[in-house]
Design a protein around this motif. Sequence first.
Motif, PDB file in Angstrom:
ATOM      1  N   ASP A 353       0.837  -1.203   0.000  1.00 49.12           N
ATOM      2  CA  ASP A 353       0.000   0.000   0.000  1.00 49.12           C
ATOM      3  C   ASP A 353       0.872   1.253   0.000  1.00 49.12           C
ATOM      4  OD1 ASP A 353      -2.797  -0.954   0.184  1.00 49.12           O
ATOM      5  OD2 ASP A 353      -2.095  -1.868   2.020  1.00 49.12           O
ATOM      6  N   ARG A 354       1.992   1.185   0.696  1.00 45.84           N
ATOM      7  CA  ARG A 354       2.851   2.352   0.861  1.00 45.84           C
ATOM      8  C   ARG A 354       3.606   2.684  -0.424  1.00 45.84           C
ATOM      9  NH1 ARG A 354       5.404   0.361   4.798  1.00 45.84           N
ATOM     10  NH2 ARG A 354       3.851   1.092   6.267  1.00 45.84           N
ATOM     11  N   HIS A 355       4.115   1.673  -1.105  1.00 45.59           N
ATOM     12  CA  HIS A 355       5.012   1.906  -2.242  1.00 45.59           C
ATOM     13  C   HIS A 355       4.374   1.675  -3.604  1.00 45.59           C
ATOM     14  CE1 HIS A 355       8.209   2.411   0.607  1.00 45.59           C
ATOM     15  NE2 HIS A 355       8.097   1.187   1.057  1.00 45.59           N
ATOM     16  N   GLY A 356       3.308   0.880  -3.678  1.00 49.11           N
ATOM     17  CA  GLY A 356       2.680   0.592  -4.958  1.00 49.11           C
ATOM     18  C   GLY A 356       3.245  -0.662  -5.606  1.00 49.11           C
ATOM     19  N   PRO A 357       2.713  -1.055  -6.778  1.00 48.41           N
ATOM     20  CA  PRO A 357       3.201  -2.254  -7.474  1.00 48.41           C
ATOM     21  C   PRO A 357       4.660  -2.110  -7.888  1.00 48.41           C
ATOM     22  CG  PRO A 357       1.079  -1.538  -8.350  1.00 48.41           C
ATOM     23  CD  PRO A 357       1.564  -0.442  -7.460  1.00 48.41           C
ATOM     24  N   LEU A 358       5.410  -3.195  -7.781  1.00 45.51           N
ATOM     25  CA  LEU A 358       6.840  -3.172  -8.080  1.00 45.51           C
ATOM     26  C   LEU A 358       7.136  -2.764  -9.517  1.00 45.51           C
ATOM     27  CD1 LEU A 358       8.278  -6.388  -6.375  1.00 45.51           C
ATOM     28  CD2 LEU A 358       8.755  -4.027  -5.765  1.00 45.51           C
ATOM     29  N   ASP A 359       6.257  -3.123 -10.449  1.00 45.30           N
ATOM     30  CA  ASP A 359       6.533  -2.858 -11.861  1.00 45.30           C
ATOM     31  C   ASP A 359       5.970  -1.535 -12.341  1.00 45.30           C
ATOM     32  OD1 ASP A 359       3.948  -3.790 -11.518  1.00 45.30           O
ATOM     33  OD2 ASP A 359       3.850  -4.755 -13.464  1.00 45.30           O
ATOM     34  N   SER A 360       5.473  -0.717 -11.437  1.00 46.85           N
ATOM     35  CA  SER A 360       4.925   0.577 -11.825  1.00 46.85           C
ATOM     36  C   SER A 360       6.024   1.640 -11.830  1.00 46.85           C
ATOM     37  CB  SER A 360       3.819   1.002 -10.856  1.00 46.85           C
ATOM     38  OG  SER A 360       3.468   2.366 -11.062  1.00 46.85           O
ATOM     39  N   PRO A 361       6.036   2.554 -12.815  1.00 45.78           N
ATOM     40  CA  PRO A 361       7.002   3.652 -12.788  1.00 45.78           C
ATOM     41  C   PRO A 361       6.760   4.603 -11.625  1.00 45.78           C
ATOM     42  CG  PRO A 361       5.414   3.984 -14.553  1.00 45.78           C
ATOM     43  CD  PRO A 361       5.166   2.609 -14.013  1.00 45.78           C
ATOM     44  N   GLU A 362       5.579   4.493 -11.011  1.00 45.22           N
ATOM     45  CA  GLU A 362       5.272   5.299  -9.839  1.00 45.22           C
ATOM     46  C   GLU A 362       5.647   4.584  -8.550  1.00 45.22           C
ATOM     47  OE1 GLU A 362       4.109   8.494  -9.959  1.00 45.22           O
ATOM     48  OE2 GLU A 362       4.555   8.203 -12.075  1.00 45.22           O
ATOM     49  N   TYR A 363       6.267   3.404  -8.659  1.00 41.64           N
ATOM     50  CA  TYR A 363       6.658   2.659  -7.464  1.00 41.64           C
ATOM     51  C   TYR A 363       7.523   3.533  -6.556  1.00 41.64           C
ATOM     52  CZ  TYR A 363       8.992  -0.652  -4.410  1.00 41.64           C
ATOM     53  OH  TYR A 363       9.478  -1.297  -3.290  1.00 41.64           O
ATOM     54  N   GLY A 364       7.190   3.533  -5.288  1.00 33.52           N
ATOM     55  CA  GLY A 364       7.939   4.330  -4.326  1.00 33.52           C
ATOM     56  C   GLY A 364       7.476   5.756  -4.216  1.00 33.52           C
ATOM     57  N   ARG A 365       6.550   6.171  -5.091  1.00 33.22           N
ATOM     58  CA  ARG A 365       6.085   7.563  -5.065  1.00 33.22           C
ATOM     59  C   ARG A 365       4.567   7.658  -4.924  1.00 33.22           C
ATOM     60  NH1 ARG A 365       9.947   7.575  -9.206  1.00 33.22           N
ATOM     61  NH2 ARG A 365       8.396   7.522 -10.844  1.00 33.22           N
ATOM     62  N   CYS A 366       3.937   6.538  -4.548  1.00 33.99           N
ATOM     63  CA  CYS A 366       2.485   6.569  -4.432  1.00 33.99           C
ATOM     64  C   CYS A 366       2.061   5.741  -3.232  1.00 33.99           C
ATOM     65  CB  CYS A 366       1.828   6.009  -5.694  1.00 33.99           C
ATOM     66  SG  CYS A 366       2.289   4.313  -6.064  1.00 33.99           S
ATOM     67  N   GLN A 520      -0.652  -0.829 -20.177  1.00 36.65           N
ATOM     68  CA  GLN A 520      -0.548  -0.756 -18.723  1.00 36.65           C
ATOM     69  C   GLN A 520      -0.478   0.699 -18.294  1.00 36.65           C
ATOM     70  OE1 GLN A 520       1.984  -3.731 -16.884  1.00 36.65           O
ATOM     71  NE2 GLN A 520       2.877  -2.170 -15.586  1.00 36.65           N
ATOM     72  N   LYS A 521      -1.235   1.040 -17.260  1.00 32.26           N
ATOM     73  CA  LYS A 521      -1.269   2.418 -16.762  1.00 32.26           C
ATOM     74  C   LYS A 521       0.028   2.719 -16.024  1.00 32.26           C
ATOM     75  CE  LYS A 521      -3.751   6.214 -16.254  1.00 32.26           C
ATOM     76  NZ  LYS A 521      -4.863   6.281 -15.303  1.00 32.26           N
ATOM     77  N   GLU A 522       0.681   3.802 -16.401  1.00 29.99           N
ATOM     78  CA  GLU A 522       1.905   4.248 -15.751  1.00 29.99           C
ATOM     79  C   GLU A 522       1.726   5.710 -15.384  1.00 29.99           C
ATOM     80  OE1 GLU A 522       5.204   3.326 -18.279  1.00 29.99           O
ATOM     81  OE2 GLU A 522       5.101   1.192 -17.802  1.00 29.99           O
ATOM     82  N   GLY A 523       1.295   5.944 -14.144  1.00 32.55           N
ATOM     83  CA  GLY A 523       0.969   7.301 -13.740  1.00 32.55           C
ATOM     84  C   GLY A 523      -0.221   7.792 -14.537  1.00 32.55           C
ATOM     85  N   PRO A 524      -0.142   8.985 -15.138  1.00 33.27           N
ATOM     86  CA  PRO A 524      -1.268   9.497 -15.925  1.00 33.27           C
ATOM     87  C   PRO A 524      -1.305   8.953 -17.358  1.00 33.27           C
ATOM     88  CG  PRO A 524       0.461  11.135 -15.828  1.00 33.27           C
ATOM     89  CD  PRO A 524       0.923   9.987 -14.965  1.00 33.27           C
ATOM     90  N   PHE A 525      -0.288   8.184 -17.759  1.00 28.82           N
ATOM     91  CA  PHE A 525      -0.187   7.726 -19.143  1.00 28.82           C
ATOM     92  C   PHE A 525      -0.317   6.205 -19.217  1.00 28.82           C
ATOM     93  CE2 PHE A 525       2.484  11.533 -18.664  1.00 28.82           C
ATOM     94  CZ  PHE A 525       1.808  12.393 -19.518  1.00 28.82           C
ATOM     95  N   TRP A 526      -0.444   5.732 -20.451  1.00 26.37           N
ATOM     96  CA  TRP A 526      -0.502   4.297 -20.716  1.00 26.37           C
ATOM     97  C   TRP A 526       0.703   3.910 -21.560  1.00 26.37           C
ATOM     98  CZ3 TRP A 526      -4.347   0.782 -19.196  1.00 26.37           C
ATOM     99  CH2 TRP A 526      -5.464   1.346 -18.564  1.00 26.37           C
ATOM    100  N   ARG A 527       1.251   2.735 -21.300  1.00 30.53           N
ATOM    101  CA  ARG A 527       2.327   2.197 -22.126  1.00 30.53           C
ATOM    102  C   ARG A 527       1.816   0.958 -22.861  1.00 30.53           C
ATOM    103  NH1 ARG A 527       6.816  -1.403 -21.292  1.00 30.53           N
ATOM    104  NH2 ARG A 527       6.268  -1.635 -19.096  1.00 30.53           N
TER     105      ARG A 527
END
Length: 563
Positions: A353-366, A520-527
């Motif tokens: 919950d603290r860091h987010g999914p490991l494969d997300s570019p937002e990992y550690g910031r959400c 896949q959703k990466e922050g406000p964008f999709w990859r």
Amino acid sequence: MELRTYQREAVDAVWSHLCYQPGNPVVHLPTGSGKSLVIARLAEEAVQKGGRVIVTAHRKELLEQNADKIQRLAPSVDIGLYSAGLNARDTDHPVVVAGIQSVFKRSAEFGKRNLVIIDEAHLVPSDGDGMYQQFIAGLRETNSKVRLTGMTATPYRLDSGPICRPDGIFQRICYSAPIRELIDAGYLTRLVTSPVEHSVDTSGLRVRGGEFVLRDMQVAFSGTDVTEVACREIIEKTRDRKSVLVFCSGIEHADRAAETLERITGEAVEVVTGDTPPLMRASALERFAKRKLRFLVNCDVLTTGFDSPCIDAIAVLRATQSPGLFAQICGRGFRVYQEKEDCLVLDFGENIDRHGPLDSPEYGRCGKTGGVTGEAPMKECPNCKELVLAGSRECECGFIFPPRETSHDDVASEAKILSEPETFVVKNVDYRLHEKKNAPPGHPPTMRVIYTCVPEGVEGNLAVQQFSEYICIEHTGFANSKAVRWWQKRCLVEVPATVEEAVRVASAGAVAWPRKITAQKEGPFWRVLDADLEAPPRVDIDADEVFEDEPIDAFDAFEELPF
């Protein structure tokens, strides 16, 4: 030994950065994806161009591993080893694998060096006058143009923020291998989660220096009642697992967890901490690796450099504010093993919950931050009226507090350790020449591919979405190699030399139609991750009008080293 596609892309990305950009790059490859092979190929290719290389690391196990991989991949390269712990002090070889603790004051002994490759780069301090800074400063006295590249599975320092920043040792991540793609290709094991019913509430823990105060965290997690219910849940949820690695908050907590697991299951359980004698530690790790031991409990000593592919469950009985540390913990389960379909992660510290999914570019910031600053939560002893830590079981006066109920959320967290891609049905595709806004003069354009889609299983204009993919036909290095593969997968016409020509050919109908895309959703964008393609069409187009030159390979783009 041939490199996998993403490993070759990582090597190309390093050369592309060193050739054409200032600063020092970092390669981000997940645990288990083969950083040592990338290091070996970089060292080999640098020597082929007449360069001299130093590969540094902080542990003798990594030094031996890197030296072995370089020797196996490039048997013609003369490799030396410098490590007091390994009783080796080679200095004249074109490639020297060195322990930073042994060499940081001895840079003058290595002569002129062109490239320094730093393994486990997240351990390099962001500032100050540490061992790496001293060693690099010494090398620059001999060669002011010496360049660095870092390798890491976690682009975050364990005690602070991102590893790359403008005023740091490293400025930019030049390549990051997508975890999801490596899993889909069978190179990594899929991580899965199960909602934990007895997670510890970390909202009241103090934070100091970017991390939970160790004493507060240990009090919250190491109580007898907390350990009891957590261990029972671990046992219940890992009944079909054969190698369970447990991370605890401290040595006392690790001992208590091991005793509890052993008492309930009747199985032998080993503990490994910083105080464990080397022979006992080696014995426990060997038994665990051979699956003669199902539970192995540790306190932060098996986060890096510990490679046991058989691990199919990880229980995290601690909390951390460090995204790097949590990624290292979970990374122990990524390695592929023949009898292992996935690796279960049980998170009792709200870390996902603290860091987010490991494969997300937002990992550690959400996610939730957790923790408070200031004084620790306290409670009053009913006997002597003194204030003690809220998690204390006993007051100095001798009063024993009754066991508290485990603090956890009313609803078990459904947070996922990996993000979930989505599938979309393609309705239309458009190809355009795209020039980046405010790009410097001479910056090459890209081909923008615009997919107009609806979610799979959904119809109607209100559900229409657009996704963009950028194909770097005119770039160099790994960006170009990815564009070449994209084109060759979709078109029978040879790869064009320019984006303008690529757009013309694609718009003429010579590119395979994508029935569906996965994004896949990466922050406000999709990859865009992948496409379900029809067979490439056979279109009568004059190839001579389509391309002029072969794509440029980053390594072959210069005659001698660019540093």
